[in-house]
Design a protein around this motif. Sequence first.
Motif, short mmCIF file in Angstrom:
data_model
loop_
_atom_site.label_atom_id
_atom_site.label_comp_id
_atom_site.label_asym_id
_atom_site.label_seq_id
_atom_site.Cartn_x
_atom_site.Cartn_y
_atom_site.Cartn_z
N PHE A 1 0.84 -1.29 -0.04
CA PHE A 1 -0.07 -0.06 -0.05
C PHE A 1 0.84 1.26 0.02
CE2 PHE A 1 -3.13 -2.95 1.90
CZ PHE A 1 -4.19 -2.84 0.58
N TYR A 2 2.09 1.15 0.43
CA TYR A 2 3.16 2.41 0.59
C TYR A 2 3.39 2.48 -0.76
CZ TYR A 2 7.18 5.20 1.38
OH TYR A 2 8.04 6.08 1.29
N LYS B 1 1.98 1.88 -3.62
CA LYS B 1 0.66 2.48 -4.14
C LYS B 1 0.40 3.79 -4.05
CE LYS B 1 -0.34 -1.44 -6.83
NZ LYS B 1 -0.32 -1.23 -8.27
N TYR B 2 0.52 4.07 -2.72
CA TYR B 2 0.41 5.51 -2.31
C TYR B 2 1.28 6.29 -2.95
CZ TYR B 2 0.45 9.74 0.88
OH TYR B 2 0.36 11.00 1.09
N LYS B 3 2.65 6.28 -3.07
CA LYS B 3 3.67 6.81 -3.85
C LYS B 3 3.44 6.94 -5.13
CE LYS B 3 6.35 8.35 -0.42
NZ LYS B 3 6.45 9.68 -0.19
N SER C 1 0.55 6.69 -6.87
CA SER C 1 -0.55 7.79 -6.97
C SER C 1 -0.12 9.31 -7.02
CB SER C 1 -1.75 7.04 -6.07
OG SER C 1 -1.40 7.73 -4.69
N ILE C 2 0.60 9.31 -5.74
CA ILE C 2 1.17 10.76 -5.69
C ILE C 2 1.85 11.32 -7.10
CG2 ILE C 2 2.62 12.30 -4.27
CD1 ILE C 2 1.79 10.93 -1.89
N TYR D 1 -0.62 11.72 -9.70
CA TYR D 1 -1.40 12.96 -9.61
C TYR D 1 -0.48 14.20 -9.78
CZ TYR D 1 -4.27 16.36 -7.12
OH TYR D 1 -5.09 17.58 -7.06
#
Length: 143
Positions: free
Chosen positions: A130-131, A133-135, A137-138, A141
Amino acid sequence: MMVTEDQIEFISNSLEFHGIVSESIKEDIIDHICTTIETSDHTDFESAYQEAIQKLGGYYNIKQLQLETKQLLHSKTIIRTKRGLYLSGMTMVFIFSVGLIFKMFHWPYANMLLILGLTVLLLAYCPLFFYIKYKQSIINYQS
């Protein structure tokens, strides 16, 4: 043609408007644009500015430059995190598989191995997954 402080401020605001948020990249691009304007043959600022932007490939390419620079700066961390994800995934699969084999043959420590495999899944693999995937997505974005 000399570039004034007001014109530099205009260039800075224009780059911010078009999505350039990194200060170091913005300063480098402003410096490059000012140099291009000062060495151009144009007498008015607007046409010299548009020519300088076109020489850089337009605002889209400038924004892509910012994205690629950010990805290169964080590539070492991303590689290390993905390596940790891979290792924790392989460890989890190995421990869980051995636990299942032990369970099928009714050998001792089967339950402990299954719980250990699930613990690696919950405490190492899932947070890293999840880390990452979060990075990503940032980064996506901001592009």
